[in-house]
Design a protein around this motif. Structure first.
Motif, PDB file in Angstrom:
ATOM      1  N   THR A 115       9.438  41.529  46.536  1.00 52.23           N
ATOM      2  CA  THR A 115       9.791  40.341  45.751  1.00 52.23           C
ATOM      3  C   THR A 115      10.441  39.287  46.651  1.00 52.23           C
ATOM      4  OG1 THR A 115      11.772  41.558  45.121  1.00 52.23           O
ATOM      5  CG2 THR A 115      10.070  41.306  43.436  1.00 52.23           C
ATOM      6  N   PRO A 116       9.583  38.538  47.378  1.00 50.49           N
ATOM      7  CA  PRO A 116      10.152  37.425  48.136  1.00 50.49           C
ATOM      8  C   PRO A 116      10.615  36.351  47.160  1.00 50.49           C
ATOM      9  CG  PRO A 116       7.758  37.370  48.221  1.00 50.49           C
ATOM     10  CD  PRO A 116       8.120  38.586  47.434  1.00 50.49           C
ATOM     11  N   GLY A 117      11.342  35.394  47.627  1.00 49.47           N
ATOM     12  CA  GLY A 117      11.695  34.316  46.691  1.00 49.47           C
ATOM     13  C   GLY A 117      12.891  33.511  47.121  1.00 49.47           C
ATOM     14  N   ASN A 118      13.266  32.601  46.208  1.00 52.81           N
ATOM     15  CA  ASN A 118      14.318  31.627  46.483  1.00 52.81           C
ATOM     16  C   ASN A 118      13.989  30.817  47.734  1.00 52.81           C
ATOM     17  OD1 ASN A 118      15.932  32.130  44.221  1.00 52.81           O
ATOM     18  ND2 ASN A 118      16.671  33.997  45.205  1.00 52.81           N
ATOM     19  N   PHE A 119      12.792  30.228  47.679  1.00 53.24           N
ATOM     20  CA  PHE A 119      12.346  29.306  48.733  1.00 53.24           C
ATOM     21  C   PHE A 119      12.298  30.066  50.051  1.00 53.24           C
ATOM     22  CE2 PHE A 119      13.298  24.834  50.685  1.00 53.24           C
ATOM     23  CZ  PHE A 119      11.957  24.582  50.818  1.00 53.24           C
ATOM     24  N   ILE A 120      13.003  29.621  51.088  1.00 48.19           N
ATOM     25  CA  ILE A 120      12.890  30.306  52.382  1.00 48.19           C
ATOM     26  C   ILE A 120      13.951  31.390  52.559  1.00 48.19           C
ATOM     27  CG2 ILE A 120      11.708  28.441  53.615  1.00 48.19           C
ATOM     28  CD1 ILE A 120      14.515  27.588  54.669  1.00 48.19           C
ATOM     29  N   PHE A 121      14.636  31.769  51.473  1.00 54.46           N
ATOM     30  CA  PHE A 121      15.673  32.801  51.596  1.00 54.46           C
ATOM     31  C   PHE A 121      15.053  34.151  51.948  1.00 54.46           C
ATOM     32  CE2 PHE A 121      18.303  36.257  50.020  1.00 54.46           C
ATOM     33  CZ  PHE A 121      19.505  35.965  50.632  1.00 54.46           C
ATOM     34  N   ARG A 122      14.046  34.552  51.186  1.00 53.05           N
ATOM     35  CA  ARG A 122      13.379  35.832  51.474  1.00 53.05           C
ATOM     36  C   ARG A 122      11.872  35.578  51.532  1.00 53.05           C
ATOM     37  NH1 ARG A 122      15.684  40.521  50.791  1.00 53.05           N
ATOM     38  NH2 ARG A 122      17.058  39.760  49.159  1.00 53.05           N
ATOM     39  N   THR A 123      11.339  35.638  52.745  1.00 51.11           N
ATOM     40  CA  THR A 123       9.916  35.372  52.942  1.00 51.11           C
ATOM     41  C   THR A 123       9.289  36.558  53.674  1.00 51.11           C
ATOM     42  OG1 THR A 123      10.515  34.239  54.972  1.00 51.11           O
ATOM     43  CG2 THR A 123      10.168  32.860  53.044  1.00 51.11           C
ATOM     44  N   ARG A 124       7.979  36.506  53.827  1.00 51.83           N
ATOM     45  CA  ARG A 124       7.313  37.637  54.501  1.00 51.83           C
ATOM     46  C   ARG A 124       7.168  37.407  56.005  1.00 51.83           C
ATOM     47  NH1 ARG A 124       4.019  37.964  49.204  1.00 51.83           N
ATOM     48  NH2 ARG A 124       4.999  39.759  48.219  1.00 51.83           N
ATOM     49  N   GLU A 125       7.268  36.158  56.406  1.00 51.25           N
ATOM     50  CA  GLU A 125       7.299  35.819  57.836  1.00 51.25           C
ATOM     51  C   GLU A 125       8.547  34.980  58.048  1.00 51.25           C
ATOM     52  OE1 GLU A 125       3.782  33.844  59.356  1.00 51.25           O
ATOM     53  OE2 GLU A 125       4.935  32.928  60.978  1.00 51.25           O
ATOM     54  N   PHE A 126       9.378  35.376  58.989  1.00 49.15           N
ATOM     55  CA  PHE A 126      10.619  34.632  59.217  1.00 49.15           C
ATOM     56  C   PHE A 126      11.052  34.819  60.668  1.00 49.15           C
ATOM     57  CE2 PHE A 126      13.210  38.496  59.129  1.00 49.15           C
ATOM     58  CZ  PHE A 126      12.401  39.352  58.396  1.00 49.15           C
ATOM     59  N   GLU A 127      12.071  34.072  61.049  1.00 47.87           N
ATOM     60  CA  GLU A 127      12.562  34.201  62.418  1.00 47.87           C
ATOM     61  C   GLU A 127      13.950  34.802  62.426  1.00 47.87           C
ATOM     62  OE1 GLU A 127      11.643  31.222  65.959  1.00 47.87           O
ATOM     63  OE2 GLU A 127      11.477  30.253  64.026  1.00 47.87           O
ATOM     64  N   GLN A 128      14.207  35.602  63.441  1.00 45.15           N
ATOM     65  CA  GLN A 128      15.547  36.190  63.586  1.00 45.15           C
ATOM     66  C   GLN A 128      16.177  35.750  64.899  1.00 45.15           C
ATOM     67  OE1 GLN A 128      14.506  40.437  63.063  1.00 45.15           O
ATOM     68  NE2 GLN A 128      15.842  40.399  61.269  1.00 45.15           N
ATOM     69  N   MET A 129      17.505  35.736  64.915  1.00 48.28           N
ATOM     70  CA  MET A 129      18.265  35.496  66.151  1.00 48.28           C
ATOM     71  C   MET A 129      19.136  36.737  66.287  1.00 48.28           C
ATOM     72  SD  MET A 129      19.374  31.518  65.398  1.00 48.28           S
ATOM     73  CE  MET A 129      20.195  31.746  63.805  1.00 48.28           C
ATOM     74  N   GLU A 130      18.796  37.599  67.260  1.00 49.33           N
ATOM     75  CA  GLU A 130      19.490  38.882  67.343  1.00 49.33           C
ATOM     76  C   GLU A 130      20.102  39.096  68.724  1.00 49.33           C
ATOM     77  OE1 GLU A 130      17.955  41.858  64.201  1.00 49.33           O
ATOM     78  OE2 GLU A 130      16.429  41.782  65.745  1.00 49.33           O
TER      79      GLU A 130
END
Ligand code: GAP
Length: 465
Positions: A204-219
């Motif tokens: 359940t992605p959602g809330n605009f770009i809050f939870r998406t299936r492709e995203f970027e991380q800074m780790e």
């Protein structure tokens, strides 16, 4: 009574609309009806995103003696995911509606008990099953669904050719631990930092770009002696919280830290805390996680690869270091920056009739993150003015991202710049041709200052430093 961000039910709708209208964020593949939960960053969005990533890199790599960078491949050897535990444990509990066939994350609709209904642990069917939130139909029992996207490497699509799109950038760091340590002659404690794309087949992605299936991380993976892990965990918790306030200008009252309870911890973590933001669509939600991953990953990769991934200290003692991991999402940070900056002014701030509006929107971005720093605006579309304005624009954009706009009334152009959060507007008027000075307008105070053209470089270097 003035609406607060929390009480404004339409805030997200307004933000999504502004993002599209002004070129920040578009739905992916929109002309084909869109691809659910994928987004494209437009001309202003990419500037904003790059600024966030640059500020993170400056803080975490550039200004530190003990951290180096890395850019690992997205596709990795499949054994990586066996070793890391993702093949077995990176799952969410999934339920189907027997009637409308929609799918839901069981922990989102069954037991929303914790402040962070993430990485679900709901394995058993509860005594009284709720019904489908969409159609009221009967739901199946929850089953575990692996969130990793699969693809095939090479021409043959069989089991042996299966590779996974990485669900976190961290593993690229762990498998390169020895390469980086040896090539850079690093001594503990040291960190390896990376910014890159991750992929998760979220139920359940959602809330605009809050939870998406492709995203970027800074780790960042910060390796240390096991006995120092607690100290560095506390250190990074504070450091990361402060970064959102100092580097990005996020309002402190909208941020908090929250420790995970034991049952929330990921399979590798001994402790974890989130930096959370008070988003309008939910209560507090995770922005970044800071975890003590212990020696879990290096030990696992050592076991599965047969390679020694230990560290030898000055006394000749060999051990596998512990690791503290601050892990942030670029897109979630960007959403936070947008929400935090969004300001509505009822009745408007303008006195000129032409551009007076009932409601004005100002994106009060911190100057460091603002996608455009300076807009250059000739007062009228007259050749002598536009020529002088273009010269100033060319001069300023050598150092800062600038916009040039000669279309429509000056009031409207100011409104547009306010809406995209440009901190300064430079107006070139007829007097400028005589006195070689321009008017600089401040987005937040609306104060105007007359500045000599020859002094503009120093003026903005000071204002935007
Ligand atoms: N390496 C640890 C790790 O990946 P995580 O809490 O699953 O931990 C870290 O993810 C951060 O990545 C989150 O705090 C969030 O900002 C971002 N993130 C995770 N899943 C996301 C998604 N589906 N969409 C957007 N951002 C996501």
């Amino acid at each position: 009574m003035a609406k607060t961000k929390k009480s404004d039910d339409n805030l997200m709708e307004k933000l999504v609309s502004l993002c599209k209208r002004r070129g920040f964020i578009f739905q992916s593949s929109e002309i084909y009806g869109g691809l659910n939960s994928f987004y494209d960053y437009g001309p202003l969005g990419v500037e904003l995103k790059n600024n966030i990533k640059r500020l993170w890199w400056q803080e975490m790599v550039q200004r530190r003696d003990d951290v180096v960078g890395l850019d690992a491949a997205i596709l990795m050897h499949s054994k990586t995911w066996e070793a890391s535990g993702h093949l077995k444990s990176f799952t969410d509990p999934l339920v189907d509606c027997k009637k409308c066939k929609r799918r839901f994350r069981a922990d989102h609709i069954l037991v929303p008990t914790s402040a962070k209904p993430d990485l679900g642990t709901m394995k058993e069917k509860p005594k009284k099953m709720p019904t489908c939130p969409e159609c009221g139909g009967e739901l199946t029992a929850a089953r575990q669904f692996n969130l990793m996207f699969k693809t095939f490497m090479g021409p043959v699509e069989d089991e042996g050719a299966t590779v996974y799109l990485r669900p976190e950038t961290a593993q690229g760091i762990f498998v390169n631990f020895k390469n980086v340590k040896d090539s850079m002659r690093l001594k503990l404690p040291f960190g390896i930092a990376q910014i890159g794309k991750s992929f998760r087949n979220e139920i359940t992605p959602g809330n605009f770009i809050f939870r998406t299936r492709e995203f970027e991380q800074m780790e960042l993976e910060y390796f240390c002696e096991p006995k120092e892990a607690k100290k560095y965990y506390e250190y990074w918790l504070k450091n990361r919280f402060d970064w959102y306030v100092k580097a990005l200008g996020i309002k402190k009252e909208n941020l908090r830290r929250r420790s995970h309870t034991k049952d929330e911890l990921a399979h590798y973590a001994a402790a974890c805390s989130d930096v959370e933001y008070n988003f309008p669509f939910s209560d507090w939600s995770e922005l970044e996680g800071i975890a003590n991953r212990q020696d879990f990953d290096l030990k696992q990769h050592s076991k599965f690869s047969g390679q020694e991934l230990d560290y030898t200290d000055e006394a000749g003692k060999k051990f596998i270091p512990y690791v503290i991991e601050p892990s942030a999402g670029v897109d979630r940070t960007l959403l936070t920056v947008l929400v935090d900056a969004y300001t509505e002014i009822e009745g408007g701030r303008t006195t000129t009739t032409e551009s007076t509006k009932d409601l004005e929107v100002v994106m009060r971005f911190d100057k460091k993150v603002a996608p455009i720093k300076i807009a250059v605006l000739p007062l009228a579309k007259k050749e002598n003015l536009t020529k002088a304005a273009k010269e100033i624009y060319d001069q300023l954009r050598q150092n800062w991202s600038c916009d040039y706009d000669a279309v429509s009334s000056i009031g409207r152009r100011y409104r547009r710049q306010d809406e995209i959060g440009t901190p300064y507007c430079v107006t070139i008027d007829f007097d400028s041709l005589e006195d070689k000075a321009v008017t600089v307008r401040d987005r937040d105070t609306m104060k105007q200052e007359r500045i000599k053209i020859g002094e503009m470089g120093d003026y903005f270097a000071e204002k935007l430093k």
